[in-house]
Design an enzyme around this catalytic site. Structure first.
Site, PDB file in Angstrom:
ATOM      1  N   TYR A   1       0.829  -1.195   0.000  1.00  0.00           N
ATOM      2  CA  TYR A   1       0.000   0.000   0.000  1.00  0.00           C
ATOM      3  C   TYR A   1       0.861   1.242   0.000  1.00  0.00           C
ATOM      4  O   TYR A   1       2.082   1.168   0.183  1.00  0.00           O
ATOM      5  CB  TYR A   1      -0.957  -0.013   1.197  1.00  0.00           C
TER       6      TYR A   1
ATOM      7  N   ARG B   1       7.855   4.332  -4.651  1.00  0.00           N
ATOM      8  CA  ARG B   1       7.997   3.334  -3.576  1.00  0.00           C
ATOM      9  C   ARG B   1       6.947   2.226  -3.721  1.00  0.00           C
ATOM     10  O   ARG B   1       7.236   1.055  -3.456  1.00  0.00           O
ATOM     11  CB  ARG B   1       7.891   4.003  -2.206  1.00  0.00           C
TER      12      ARG B   1
ATOM     13  N   LYS C   1       6.408  -1.873   1.912  1.00  0.00           N
ATOM     14  CA  LYS C   1       5.222  -1.314   2.581  1.00  0.00           C
ATOM     15  C   LYS C   1       4.077  -2.313   2.468  1.00  0.00           C
ATOM     16  O   LYS C   1       3.131  -2.142   1.697  1.00  0.00           O
ATOM     17  CB  LYS C   1       4.867   0.064   1.997  1.00  0.00           C
TER      18      LYS C   1
ATOM     19  N   GLU D   1      11.874   2.574  14.297  1.00  0.00           N
ATOM     20  CA  GLU D   1      11.042   3.691  13.826  1.00  0.00           C
ATOM     21  C   GLU D   1       9.742   3.680  14.614  1.00  0.00           C
ATOM     22  O   GLU D   1       9.529   2.828  15.470  1.00  0.00           O
ATOM     23  CB  GLU D   1      10.786   3.571  12.322  1.00  0.00           C
TER      24      GLU D   1
ATOM     25  N   LEU E   1      11.066   1.193   7.096  1.00  0.00           N
ATOM     26  CA  LEU E   1      10.480   1.669   5.841  1.00  0.00           C
ATOM     27  C   LEU E   1      11.238   2.936   5.416  1.00  0.00           C
ATOM     28  O   LEU E   1      11.435   3.826   6.239  1.00  0.00           O
ATOM     29  CB  LEU E   1       8.998   2.016   6.049  1.00  0.00           C
TER      30      LEU E   1
HETATM   31  N1  PDD Z   1       2.859   5.144   7.458  1.00  0.00           N
HETATM   32  N2  PDD Z   1       7.544   3.949   8.978  1.00  0.00           N
HETATM   33  C1  PDD Z   1       6.436   3.217   8.951  1.00  0.00           C
HETATM   34  C2  PDD Z   1       6.455   1.869   9.594  1.00  0.00           C
HETATM   35  C3  PDD Z   1       5.273   3.717   8.326  1.00  0.00           C
HETATM   36  O1  PDD Z   1       4.158   2.967   8.275  1.00  0.00           O
HETATM   37  C4  PDD Z   1       5.286   5.003   7.754  1.00  0.00           C
HETATM   38  C5  PDD Z   1       4.097   5.597   7.058  1.00  0.00           C
HETATM   39  C6  PDD Z   1       6.484   5.750   7.832  1.00  0.00           C
HETATM   40  C7  PDD Z   1       6.593   7.126   7.224  1.00  0.00           C
HETATM   41  O2  PDD Z   1       6.701   7.032   5.817  1.00  0.00           O
HETATM   42  P1  PDD Z   1       6.183   8.216   4.878  1.00  0.00           P
HETATM   43  O3  PDD Z   1       6.928   9.423   5.274  1.00  0.00           O
HETATM   44  O4  PDD Z   1       6.540   7.737   3.524  1.00  0.00           O
HETATM   45  O5  PDD Z   1       4.700   8.350   5.113  1.00  0.00           O
HETATM   46  C8  PDD Z   1       7.587   5.191   8.430  1.00  0.00           C
HETATM   47  C9  PDD Z   1       1.679   5.592   6.740  1.00  0.00           C
HETATM   48  C10 PDD Z   1       1.459   7.050   6.804  1.00  0.00           C
HETATM   49  C11 PDD Z   1       0.502   4.756   7.202  1.00  0.00           C
HETATM   50  O6  PDD Z   1       0.698   3.554   7.357  1.00  0.00           O
HETATM   51  O7  PDD Z   1      -0.603   5.287   7.365  1.00  0.00           O
END
Ligand code: PDD
Length: 284
Positions: A32, A51, A146, A179, A204
């Site tokens: 996703y 990504r 992801k 994270e 991620l």
């Molecule tokens: N989550 N790390 C994890 C485990 C995440 O699920 C996310 C994002 C991030 C931040 O990545 P980005 O800057 O590309 O959004 C880091 C999204 C927002 C979600 O699952 O809703």
């Protein structure tokens, strides 16, 4: 009425049905993406779609829609839902087939998208700063993908929720922070270095993380990608989280221990302002 996208059609949410044999449901066999929407436009969306296609490649799955055909669909969804600020969620699964572990032959992927309204810029929590807790990182070894298999993150977020916290920082067996359960984590050291974990398979590769790092470098700030322990994080001068759905979120306490002076720090506020300016200027 909320409109969603499913396999080539825009439908009212109540009419969009995915079979229970969808492999996303039975195996979490899908990936996703979440892109933020600001002023009705998509923020850093090319990077999110890149990504998505990387995640798909890593699990040997195709996408039913070419990468360049996705933004027009996202824009149409934003338009139909009158979305000004929030996110667009995209999910692609390995399709519908009898439950059996190996990849099904000749089965098209299922792809759907929906929007969510979210206050990102004027978020009260971004002004006050967020409390976080730590929790064991229970995830698999390929966190760079992801994946829709998010059980460890759901349990981590629930633990945060039950502790009255906004986010759970996940910690590996070696005591280092990986994270947040849905965010990238940064600390600021006493000597003004911005530290974040290296983006290998252990986290991620956050799209917001990457943009924030580039904006910091443009300002001649020192950004170092390295591991840091939970104890180092507790003693940090400042701490913040980044994600598409929150941009830059200040952290003011970790496991009940105050970070800095217990208010969003100056470097964190600067990074949030820089990121908001970047997002507004570059959204498309
Ligand atoms: N989550 N790390 C994890 C485990 C995440 O699920 C996310 C994002 C991030 C931040 O990545 P980005 O800057 O590309 O959004 C880091 C999204 C927002 C979600 O699952 O809703």
């Amino acid at each position: 009425m909320r409109t969603v996208y499913l396999n080539g059609e825009f439908l009212p949410l109540s009419e969009a049905k995915l079979p229970i044999m969808d492999r996303g449901t039975t195996f979490g066999d899908g990936v996703y993406e979440v892109s933020s929407v600001l002023d009705g436009r998509l923020v850093d969306n090319d990077a999110h779609l890149a990504r998505l296609f990387r995640s798909l490649g890593e699990i040997r799955m195709g996408c039913p829609v070419a990468v360049e055909a996705i933004p027009p669909l996202q824009h149409e969804l934003i338009r139909r839902n009158d979305l000004i600020e929030g996110v667009v969620y995209i999910q692609v699964t390995r399709g519908t087939s009898e439950r059996d572990f190996p990849f099904p032959a000749h089965t098209p992927p299922n792809m759907f998208m929906f929007t969510q309204v979210k206050t990102i810029i004027d978020s009260p929590l971004a002004k006050s700063g967020a409390k976080v807790i730590s929790t064991d990182d229970l995830r698999w070894a390929r966190r760079d993908i992801k994946s829709t298999a998010l059980l460890a993150q759901v349990l981590a977020k629930q633990a945060a929720h039950e502790a009255g916290a906004y986010e759970a920082l996940m910690v590996g067996p070696d005591g280092t922070v990986t994270e947040g359960s849905s965010s990238s984590a940064f600390i600021l050291t006493g000597d003004r270095r911005i530290i974040t974990r290296k983006a290998d398979t252990s986290i991620l590769p956050g799209i917001t993380r990457k943009a924030v790092m580039a904006l910091a470098a443009e300002q001649d700030l020192v950004v170092v990608e390295r591991d840091y322990t939970l104890d180092e994080a507790k003693g940090a001068a400042e701490m913040f989280l980044t994600s598409a759905s929150s941009f830059v979120m200040p952290v003011i306490s970790l496991d009940g221990q105050t970070i800095g002076d217990g208010t969003p720090g100056p470097m964190t506020r600067r990074m949030r302002d820089l990121y908001i300016a970047f997002a507004r200027a570059s959204a498309s």
